[in-house]
Scaffold this motif. Structure first.
Motif, PDB file in Angstrom:
ATOM      1  N   SER A  53       0.815  -1.215   0.000  1.00 13.60           N
ATOM      2  CA  SER A  53       0.000   0.000   0.000  1.00 13.60           C
ATOM      3  C   SER A  53       0.849   1.266   0.000  1.00 13.60           C
ATOM      4  O   SER A  53       2.061   1.233   0.243  1.00 13.60           O
ATOM      5  CB  SER A  53      -0.907   0.004   1.234  1.00 13.60           C
ATOM      6  OG  SER A  53      -0.125   0.177   2.414  1.00 13.60           O
ATOM      7  N   LYS A  54       0.193   2.380  -0.235  1.00 16.91           N
ATOM      8  CA  LYS A  54       0.880   3.673  -0.191  1.00 16.91           C
ATOM      9  C   LYS A  54       1.456   3.932   1.193  1.00 16.91           C
ATOM     10  O   LYS A  54       2.542   4.503   1.332  1.00 16.91           O
ATOM     11  CB  LYS A  54      -0.101   4.791  -0.562  1.00 16.91           C
ATOM     12  CG  LYS A  54      -0.553   4.780  -2.017  1.00 16.91           C
ATOM     13  CD  LYS A  54      -1.534   5.905  -2.291  1.00 16.91           C
ATOM     14  CE  LYS A  54      -1.986   5.901  -3.745  1.00 16.91           C
ATOM     15  NZ  LYS A  54      -2.988   6.957  -4.020  1.00 16.91           N
ATOM     16  N   GLU A 118      -7.090   0.720  -2.908  1.00 16.80           N
ATOM     17  CA  GLU A 118      -6.618   2.010  -3.396  1.00 16.80           C
ATOM     18  C   GLU A 118      -7.067   2.188  -4.843  1.00 16.80           C
ATOM     19  O   GLU A 118      -7.808   1.353  -5.373  1.00 16.80           O
ATOM     20  CB  GLU A 118      -5.091   2.088  -3.257  1.00 16.80           C
ATOM     21  CG  GLU A 118      -4.627   1.999  -1.800  1.00 16.80           C
ATOM     22  CD  GLU A 118      -3.121   2.091  -1.637  1.00 16.80           C
ATOM     23  OE1 GLU A 118      -2.404   2.026  -2.661  1.00 16.80           O
ATOM     24  OE2 GLU A 118      -2.657   2.218  -0.491  1.00 16.80           O
ATOM     25  N   GLU A 119      -6.610   3.261  -5.480  1.00 16.03           N
ATOM     26  CA  GLU A 119      -7.055   3.538  -6.847  1.00 16.03           C
ATOM     27  C   GLU A 119      -6.729   2.394  -7.801  1.00 16.03           C
ATOM     28  O   GLU A 119      -7.514   2.066  -8.698  1.00 16.03           O
ATOM     29  CB  GLU A 119      -6.403   4.831  -7.362  1.00 16.03           C
ATOM     30  CG  GLU A 119      -6.844   6.087  -6.622  1.00 16.03           C
ATOM     31  CD  GLU A 119      -6.012   6.334  -5.374  1.00 16.03           C
ATOM     32  OE1 GLU A 119      -5.210   5.448  -5.004  1.00 16.03           O
ATOM     33  OE2 GLU A 119      -6.160   7.403  -4.765  1.00 16.03           O
ATOM     34  N   LYS A 123      -4.368  -3.616  -2.044  1.00 18.71           N
ATOM     35  CA  LYS A 123      -2.950  -3.600  -1.716  1.00 18.71           C
ATOM     36  C   LYS A 123      -2.743  -4.188  -0.320  1.00 18.71           C
ATOM     37  O   LYS A 123      -3.638  -4.168   0.525  1.00 18.71           O
ATOM     38  CB  LYS A 123      -2.403  -2.165  -1.743  1.00 18.71           C
ATOM     39  CG  LYS A 123      -2.517  -1.466  -3.092  1.00 18.71           C
ATOM     40  CD  LYS A 123      -1.550  -2.030  -4.114  1.00 18.71           C
ATOM     41  CE  LYS A 123      -1.601  -1.244  -5.421  1.00 18.71           C
ATOM     42  NZ  LYS A 123      -0.621  -1.753  -6.410  1.00 18.71           N
ATOM     43  N   ASP A 125      -1.520  -3.885   3.224  1.00 23.71           N
ATOM     44  CA  ASP A 125      -1.281  -2.754   4.121  1.00 23.71           C
ATOM     45  C   ASP A 125      -0.618  -3.182   5.424  1.00 23.71           C
ATOM     46  O   ASP A 125      -0.121  -2.358   6.175  1.00 23.71           O
ATOM     47  CB  ASP A 125      -2.608  -2.051   4.423  1.00 23.71           C
ATOM     48  CG  ASP A 125      -2.416  -0.670   5.024  1.00 23.71           C
ATOM     49  OD1 ASP A 125      -1.538   0.070   4.530  1.00 23.71           O
ATOM     50  OD2 ASP A 125      -3.134  -0.328   5.978  1.00 23.71           O
TER      51      ASP A 125
END
Length: 252
Positions: A53-54, A118-119, A123, A125
């Motif tokens: 993830s981000k 997410e977009e 993902k 996390d």
């Protein structure tokens, strides 16, 4: 005619006991986890990092992430097979997946993946290895000590004292979540806990310096949620290492 009827009823019986097919969301989550496992197995750190993830990207560089996974999760970096035990969707953007993973050393571990949408899609996390549960519950004095930590945190939530509530979390948890992110997560994903009308302690399991406690929480809205606390014993005593919203109809 009779053999045909027997065959028809046999096929009908087989179909009726088949497990329901996973949803599209569950299939997507499973695909992401399997692709990341394959990437780690083939030493493709760049590809494995792509499935994180981000939030993970903000905390770890690609090299740091790969090094951490290899050091802490050897079965995951070199896996032979993965069997999905349960995928639970907390909401449209968060999910928990429990996976039994067999490493190249043939040792099996149960991993809990925390997933976020997410977009680009689902993902990874967060990741934790679930300890093997002991067959016996903790001794009453020890159980009371563990329960006390949980209840004191719940009391802090009621008072909206998130600084105090954060104090009961583990060192590992605090490395992953800041106090502000912790408060945001509790308010957004566990509103019943932030304003609990009543609680009931369920099953508890002890594994050396780790414990798992199940808890039913009734919110002020009368909604009941089932929560699993994972506890770890540190220098200051028992701390909350993770919190998972369980399926109330079928717990892990």
């Amino acid at each position: 005619m009779i053999p045909s009827l027997i065959l028809w009823f046999t096929l009908l019986s087989i179909q009726s006991i088949q497990a329901p097919a996973p949803s599209l969301e569950e299939q997507a989550i499973e695909s992401v986890i399997r692709q990341q496992l394959d990437a780690f197995t083939f030493n493709d750190d760049e590809e494995a990092y792509r499935f994180a993830s981000k939030q993970v990207h903000q905390k770890f560089s690609q090299d740091q992430y790969a090094e951490m996974i290899r050091a802490d999760y050897p079965q995951i970096t070199k896996s032979l097979r993965a069997s999905f035990e349960k995928i639970h969707l907390d909401d449209a953007a968060h999910a928990i997946a429990r996976v039994q993973i067999t490493g190249f050393n043939h040792k099996k571990v149960t991993a809990e993946y925390r997933m976020i949408r997410e977009e680009e899609g689902w993902k990874v996390d967060g990741l934790a290895i679930i300890p093997v549960r002991a067959s016996a519950a903790p001794d009453p004095p020890l159980l009371q000590e563990i329960q006390s930590v949980i209840r004191r945190q719940l009391d802090a939530f009621k008072k909206e004292d998130y600084k105090e509530a954060y104090r009961f979390t583990s060192t590992s948890f605090q490395k992953q979540f800041s106090k502000d992110r912790f408060e945001t997560m509790i308010r957004a994903r566990f509103p019943e806990m932030a304003r609990a009308a009543s609680t009931r302690i369920g099953r508890a399991f002890l594994d050396n310096a780790r414990a798992t406690v199940e808890l039913d929480v009734t919110g002020l809205n009368a909604r009941i949620i089932a929560v699993e606390y994972r506890m770890v014993f540190e220098e200051e005593g028992w701390k909350i290492d993770a919190l998972t919203l369980l399926d109330p109809l079928r717990r892990f």
